[in-house]
Design a protein around this motif. Structure first.
Motif, PDB file in Angstrom:
ATOM      1  N   HIS A   1     -40.069  34.606 -16.241  1.00 19.74           N
ATOM      2  CA  HIS A   1     -40.386  33.917 -17.520  1.00 19.74           C
ATOM      3  C   HIS A   1     -39.755  32.572 -17.854  1.00 19.74           C
ATOM      4  O   HIS A   1     -38.561  32.573 -18.319  1.00 19.74           O
ATOM      5  N   ALA A   2     -40.447  31.608 -17.301  1.00 17.39           N
ATOM      6  CA  ALA A   2     -39.661  30.214 -17.338  1.00 17.39           C
ATOM      7  C   ALA A   2     -39.580  29.713 -18.716  1.00 17.39           C
ATOM      8  O   ALA A   2     -38.716  29.044 -19.095  1.00 17.39           O
ATOM      9  N   VAL A   3     -40.856  29.770 -19.311  1.00 15.01           N
ATOM     10  CA  VAL A   3     -40.866  29.296 -20.786  1.00 15.01           C
ATOM     11  C   VAL A   3     -41.517  30.502 -21.565  1.00 15.01           C
ATOM     12  O   VAL A   3     -42.413  31.326 -21.191  1.00 15.01           O
ATOM     13  N   ASN A   4     -40.805  31.140 -22.525  1.00 12.59           N
ATOM     14  CA  ASN A   4     -40.948  32.242 -23.266  1.00 12.59           C
ATOM     15  C   ASN A   4     -41.234  32.257 -24.633  1.00 12.59           C
ATOM     16  O   ASN A   4     -40.564  32.795 -25.413  1.00 12.59           O
ATOM     17  N   GLY A   5     -42.339  31.579 -24.821  1.00 14.05           N
ATOM     18  CA  GLY A   5     -42.730  31.352 -26.309  1.00 14.05           C
ATOM     19  C   GLY A   5     -41.931  30.158 -27.194  1.00 14.05           C
ATOM     20  O   GLY A   5     -40.933  30.490 -28.003  1.00 14.05           O
ATOM     21  N   VAL A   6     -42.623  29.019 -26.864  1.00 15.71           N
ATOM     22  CA  VAL A   6     -41.723  27.885 -27.299  1.00 15.71           C
ATOM     23  C   VAL A   6     -42.700  27.151 -28.514  1.00 15.71           C
ATOM     24  O   VAL A   6     -43.916  26.875 -28.038  1.00 15.71           O
ATOM     25  N   SER A   7     -42.357  27.019 -29.583  1.00 11.31           N
ATOM     26  CA  SER A   7     -43.113  26.163 -30.507  1.00 11.31           C
ATOM     27  C   SER A   7     -42.284  24.802 -30.940  1.00 11.31           C
ATOM     28  O   SER A   7     -41.213  25.189 -31.025  1.00 11.31           O
ATOM     29  N   LEU A   8     -43.030  23.701 -30.655  1.00  7.07           N
ATOM     30  CA  LEU A   8     -42.187  22.506 -30.874  1.00  7.07           C
ATOM     31  C   LEU A   8     -43.140  21.439 -31.292  1.00  7.07           C
ATOM     32  O   LEU A   8     -44.242  21.353 -30.843  1.00  7.07           O
ATOM     33  N   VAL A   9     -42.610  20.526 -32.083  1.00  4.02           N
ATOM     34  CA  VAL A   9     -43.474  19.400 -32.291  1.00  4.02           C
ATOM     35  C   VAL A   9     -42.598  17.995 -31.976  1.00  4.02           C
ATOM     36  O   VAL A   9     -41.630  17.962 -32.142  1.00  4.02           O
ATOM     37  N   VAL A  10     -43.486  17.213 -31.287  1.00  6.30           N
ATOM     38  CA  VAL A  10     -42.907  15.713 -31.008  1.00  6.30           C
ATOM     39  C   VAL A  10     -43.783  14.880 -31.956  1.00  6.30           C
ATOM     40  O   VAL A  10     -44.878  14.803 -31.832  1.00  6.30           O
TER      41      VAL A  10
ATOM     42  N   PRO B   1     -47.578  13.950 -36.097  1.00  3.83           N
ATOM     43  CA  PRO B   1     -47.235  14.819 -34.927  1.00  3.83           C
ATOM     44  C   PRO B   1     -48.176  14.306 -33.988  1.00  3.83           C
ATOM     45  O   PRO B   1     -49.547  14.032 -34.006  1.00  3.83           O
ATOM     46  N   LEU B   2     -47.534  14.024 -32.767  1.00  2.82           N
ATOM     47  CA  LEU B   2     -48.391  13.553 -31.578  1.00  2.82           C
ATOM     48  C   LEU B   2     -48.445  14.653 -30.430  1.00  2.82           C
ATOM     49  O   LEU B   2     -49.392  14.600 -29.956  1.00  2.82           O
ATOM     50  N   LEU B   3     -47.508  15.531 -30.372  1.00  2.00           N
ATOM     51  CA  LEU B   3     -47.755  16.615 -29.552  1.00  2.00           C
ATOM     52  C   LEU B   3     -47.179  17.743 -30.185  1.00  2.00           C
ATOM     53  O   LEU B   3     -46.028  17.771 -30.779  1.00  2.00           O
ATOM     54  N   GLU B   4     -48.066  18.697 -30.141  1.00  2.00           N
ATOM     55  CA  GLU B   4     -47.596  20.258 -30.792  1.00  2.00           C
ATOM     56  C   GLU B   4     -47.793  21.350 -29.829  1.00  2.00           C
ATOM     57  O   GLU B   4     -48.933  21.627 -29.136  1.00  2.00           O
ATOM     58  N   LEU B   5     -46.665  21.989 -29.806  1.00  5.20           N
ATOM     59  CA  LEU B   5     -46.548  23.226 -28.724  1.00  5.20           C
ATOM     60  C   LEU B   5     -46.581  24.523 -29.617  1.00  5.20           C
ATOM     61  O   LEU B   5     -45.763  24.392 -30.579  1.00  5.20           O
TER      62      LEU B   5
END
Lengths: 330, 315, 293
Positions: free
Chosen positions: B34-43, B3-7
């Motif tokens: 609420h533009a971004v409202n609880g985002v989990s994501l891996v790049v 994983p390079l980027l983890e949110l």
């Protein structure tokens, strides 16, 4: 099917620092009653300018150098400004790309739809007493709003454009276009400013209008897919010229012109196996078009003959192409 | 893959202050978008993650949060194991070079008063290349790499076409040798034929320089083409993530299904009126629905608690 | 893969020179620039050009009409109007340029920082400008002069204390607009410092409009100075200035029209030329008109 709109050899020029640029360069086509015609092209292809010129709305400093635009038995280019105003909205209506700039922000939406009825005295106003006129017109506006899928028309009649979403604004524009039962609707990129799910809603509405009212629709778009889904016939334009035209099936399945083929190859498709894109090289340079085929500088099949202008030739029934690959060489 | 980027549970709220006049005359209050409202994501390193969504979904904001052009309201973002929000200014300056962005509008993304030499040169300076001769050599090499003639080095943005400007914009990002590039609608303003050129260039550059892309677009077709994985965003939340082929051909979330069904296709002759159409419009991000943000419009709404809405693998 | 598109030939000269060349090709620009240069020449060469010492009184020739000895006549105590008008150019130009210099610098810096960083500092400046805008300029300047007392520098400060507001508002608005553009975000993504972004990226884009406003304000400040001098609270009476000359001639206007009229015309022509130069600059600097010239 009768021909309702016929454009003959239309030529529109614009003065630029680099000399006269032909925005529309000898465009000829017909539209039958109830037909759905798609005009597809990239920016600078002259597709929008063709529509505006049909409506008598060529933006200055553009000049119509020659050509004819026949609506039924009348050449619109010879019509008086008054006659044209009568025509616009009443017989030919137009829908624009950006409803937010087309609707007047300071007037109520319902009143703007009613305005079109009033201007054309569509309900035979001269015979209706003034006291009844407004009520009659409002009734029809509410019916129109319901027809184009604006929920709760009674309330929305009083709303201002900014209280509408983009999709609702475009529906209001369509209601204005429909108000006087035109025979032809010219739609200039009607969904380009909208999200894809809203685009689907609007296209369904246009589909209903065409089926139920038999209104002929000219859809101008840069989106070949959208035109394919909607239209019976497609014109492909490049640098002010029609380079290919024919029934949708023929143009999409068996494209003849290298530009049409190039466009199809440049579009990513959603198929299980991804295929590499085949971009068309270069970019269009309207200020320095070659004397012959305008596409030749970007064409991988260009030959010597392409330095002279090719003619639009019929290659199959109703399928015409402007390219020397299909004959026409002297 | 690494994983390079983890949110993790990232939120971004914008506060809209009501004006004094609005408060007093119309009783307006401060509001929160609420533009971004609880985002989990891996790049993952080396992949292209496509991020699709309609306007107002918060995808552009998410892209800017990912490289800390904006600060998160809540949640954390880890790049290469390091928490971005806690990076010192010195660390951040170092990181800036590794995290780059390409914008949609090729007209406003280049400074109109600067020549190509100055625009790309300022990026080279950020990398520590200050010698003008060295800069000139590198800029010429980059121009060549992007398929532009070397004499463009003296050109100003207004002398270039949209596609050419977008190439310059890409060069500027590339000049600092980044690892992660956020591409925010990089081809949406371009003509179809030019679009394909730029997509191809981005693909080549990724291969040659080992880049990782977060590719943000509303164009579902382009995203399918370029992405290894795709995340679908709706009203500030990710509703579905998956490998692109799988997600496009076996969408699970009703919103993804509706979105994909709306794409016009060459195969769908005369489908304009016959396709399933998603009704209504996106609710306001001022007051997003609880739980699944899509449930007010959802055709297959389930009666479960809104708190049970989270991403999980379909069985 | 790209066929080489045409690229217009780019003149390789500095931006400032480029503006000057285009200004000289503009007829209004050329004429107004010439007029202004004549005034500047007069101001610089005043001691050599002026036929008399501006302070010399000739009590035998009081209110003498225009003649070969005194081209534009003399005033109530026999001073040569022509010489005083030539010397008066110095004061007007100096006041205009100094005030514009100070107010531009102050307004530009405050406006750029306010528009870029926002926050409490911006709020404070915004309130202050609203307060200053509530005063009519002349009243404000008279009040300031009464407070500070007479003197050349006090006049400059009195004018500058309110004059920066226009520059601040313009600079702030333009900076605000530029800050939302993506090239600024791109510069941040490259890790450039705020100062470098402000002065390296944003300033070149807002400078043209500041330059136009600055030019127009030179004339404005000259008129203000003349008004204050006319009212007797401007330039000290020992220094020849157009405003005080007009004021002195007011009482004898029907006896000796030349006393007021000559400096009045001098002021009118100079301010007109400066305003026309500002308009010409606006035309020349407008990027939409740029391609055509």
């Amino acid at each position: 099917m009768r021909t309702i709109l016929r454009v003959e050899d239309l030529l529109v020029e614009f003065p630029t620092p680099h000399g006269q640029v032909r925005a529309v360069n000898g465009v000829t086509f017909q539209l039958a009653t109830g037909e759905r015609l798609g005009i597809v092209g990239e920016s600078g292809s002259g597709k929008s300018m063709t529509l505006l010129t049909i409506m008598g709305l060529t933006p200055p400093p553009g000049r119509i150098r020659r050509g004819e635009v026949w609506f039924k038995e009348r050449n619109l280019l010879e019509a008086s400004p008054q006659e044209l105003r009568q025509m616009r909205g009443r017989h030919i209506a137009m829908i624009f790309q950006d409803p937010m700039t087309t609707l007047n922000p300071v007037f109520r939406v319902g009143e703007q739809i009613r305005e079109s009825l009033r201007v054309h005295q569509y309900l035979g106003e001269e015979r209706v007493p003034a006291s009844r006129r407004k009520a009659l017109e409002k009734q029809r506006v509410l019916r129109l709003m319901a027809e184009v899928g604006i929920p709760a028309p009674e309330e929305r009649y009083e709303a201002y454009p900014h209280e509408f979403s983009g999709g609702m604004q475009q529906r209001a524009m369509i209601a204005i276009a429909l108000s006087c039962d035109p025979e032809v609707i010219l739609a200039d990129e009607p969904t380009t400013a909208l999200d894809v799910t809203v685009q689907a809603q609007i296209m369904r509405l246009l589909d209903q209008i065409n089926r139920q009212r038999g209104t002929a629709i000219v859809l101008v778009t840069h989106d070949l897919h959208l035109a394919t889904e909607f239209c019976d016939r497609i014109l492909v334009m490049y640098a002010g010229q029609i380079v290919e035209q024919g029934p949708t099936e023929a143009v999409i399945r068996h494209p003849k012109h290298p530009y049409t083929q190039g466009l199809l190859g440049a579009l990513p498709e959603i198929r299980p196996e991804k295929t590499p894109l085949m971009p068309i090289p270069g970019e269009i340079d309207l200020a320095h078009l070659p004397p012959g085929c305008p596409f030749a500088p970007r064409c991988h099949r260009a030959m010597e003959a392409c330095s002279t202008p090719p003619a639009l030739l019929e290659v199959e029934e109703n399928h015409q192409v402007r390219c020397f690959l299909y004959g026409g060489l002297a | 893959m690494k994983p390079l980027l983890e949110l993790q549970e990232v939120h971004k709220h914008f506060h809209l202050r009501a004006s004094l006049l609005g408060r007093w005359l119309a009783g307006q209050r401060d509001r929160t978008v609420h533009a971004v409202n609880g985002v989990s994501l891996v790049v993952y390193e080396g992949e292209t993650l496509g991020l699709v969504g309609e306007s107002g979904s918060g995808k552009s904001t998410l892209g800017r949060l990912a490289i800390r052009l904006q600060e998160v309201t809540q949640g954390l973002i880890r790049y290469n194991g390091l928490e971005l929000g806690k990076a010192s200014p010195a660390q951040m300056r170092q990181l800036r070079r590794e995290l780059q962005i390409i914008f949609q509008n090729p007209y406003s993304s280049l400074n109109p008063r600067k020549s190509v030499r100055q625009i790309v040169g300022s990026a080279l300076e950020a990398r520590g290349v200050r010698d003008p001769r060295q800069q000139e050599l590198e800029i010429r090499a980059l121009l060549q790499r992007a398929g532009l003639p070397e004499r463009f080095i003296e050109a100003y943005p207004h002398q270039l076409s949209g596609g050419q400007r977008q190439r310059i914009s890409i060069l500027r990002a590339l000049a600092v040798r980044p690892r992660l590039v956020v591409a925010d609608e990089p081809v949406s303003a371009l003509d179809v034929s030019v679009q394909a050129q730029i997509v191809q260039l981005l693909e080549e550059l990724k291969r040659d320089f080992g880049l990782t892309y977060l590719f943000i677009s509303h164009d579902l077709r382009v995203v399918y083409h370029i992405s290894d994985r795709v995340a679908v965003m709706y009203l500030g939340k990710i509703v579905e993530v998956g490998r692109s082929q799988e997600l496009y051909h076996r969408p699970q979330h009703p919103y993804t299904q509706a979105l994909l069904a709306s794409i016009p296709r060459l195969e769908n002759r005369y489908l304009a009126g016959g396709r399933p159409v998603l009704e209504g419009s996106v609710p306001s991000p001022l007051n997003p629905p609880k739980g699944c943000p899509f449930h007010p419009r959802c055709p297959v709404k389930l009666s479960i608690s809104p708190l049970d809405f989270y991403l999980h693998s379909p069985q | 893969m790209t066929n080489t598109p045409s690229l217009p030939a780019i003149p390789r000269r500095s931006a400032l020179l480029d503006v000057l060349v285009r200004l000289l090709r503009n007829r209004t620009g050329l004429v107004s620039l010439c007029v202004i240069l004549v005034y500047v020449g007069l101001a610089l060469l005043a001691p050599f050009i002026a036929p008399y010492d501006p302070a010399d009184t000739d009590l035998t020739a009081r209110l003498a009409p225009p003649s070969a000895a005194h081209w534009f006549g003399t005033d109530t105590i026999g001073r040569d109007i022509l010489s005083r008008t030539i010397w008066g150019t110095r004061v007007s130009l100096l006041v205009g340029l100094l005030t514009v210099g100070i107010t531009t610098l102050a307004g530009l810096l405050l406006g750029m920082f306010g528009g870029y960083f926002r926050g409490w500092f911006d709020n404070l400046t915004a309130r202050l400008t609203e307060l200053l805008l509530a005063f009519p300029y002349l009243i404000f300047a008279i009040g300031m002069m009464a407070f500070l007392g007479p003197g050349f520098w006090n006049l400059i400060w009195a004018l500058s204390l309110k004059g920066w507001v226009e520059f601040y508002r313009l600079a702030r608005g333009e900076t605000l607009a530029q800050t939302t553009r993506e090239y600024v975000e791109a510069a941040r993504a490259l890790g450039h410092s705020h100062l470098r972004i402000l002065f390296g990226e944003i300033l070149p884009n807002i400078f043209p409009s500041i330059l136009v406003l600055g030019t127009l304000r030179i004339g404005y400040f000259m008129v203000l100075e003349a008004s204050l001098s006319f009212l007797g609270v401007g330039i000290p009476p020992t220094i020849p200035a157009w405003g005080s000359m007009i004021s002195e001639g007011r009482n004898v206007l029907f006896l000796a029209w030349w006393v007021s009229t000559i400096p009045g015309v001098a002021l009118l022509v100079l301010v007109l030329a400066i305003n026309l130069l500002g308009e010409a600059l606006r035309e020349v600097l407008d990027p939409r008109l740029k391609e055509r010239s």
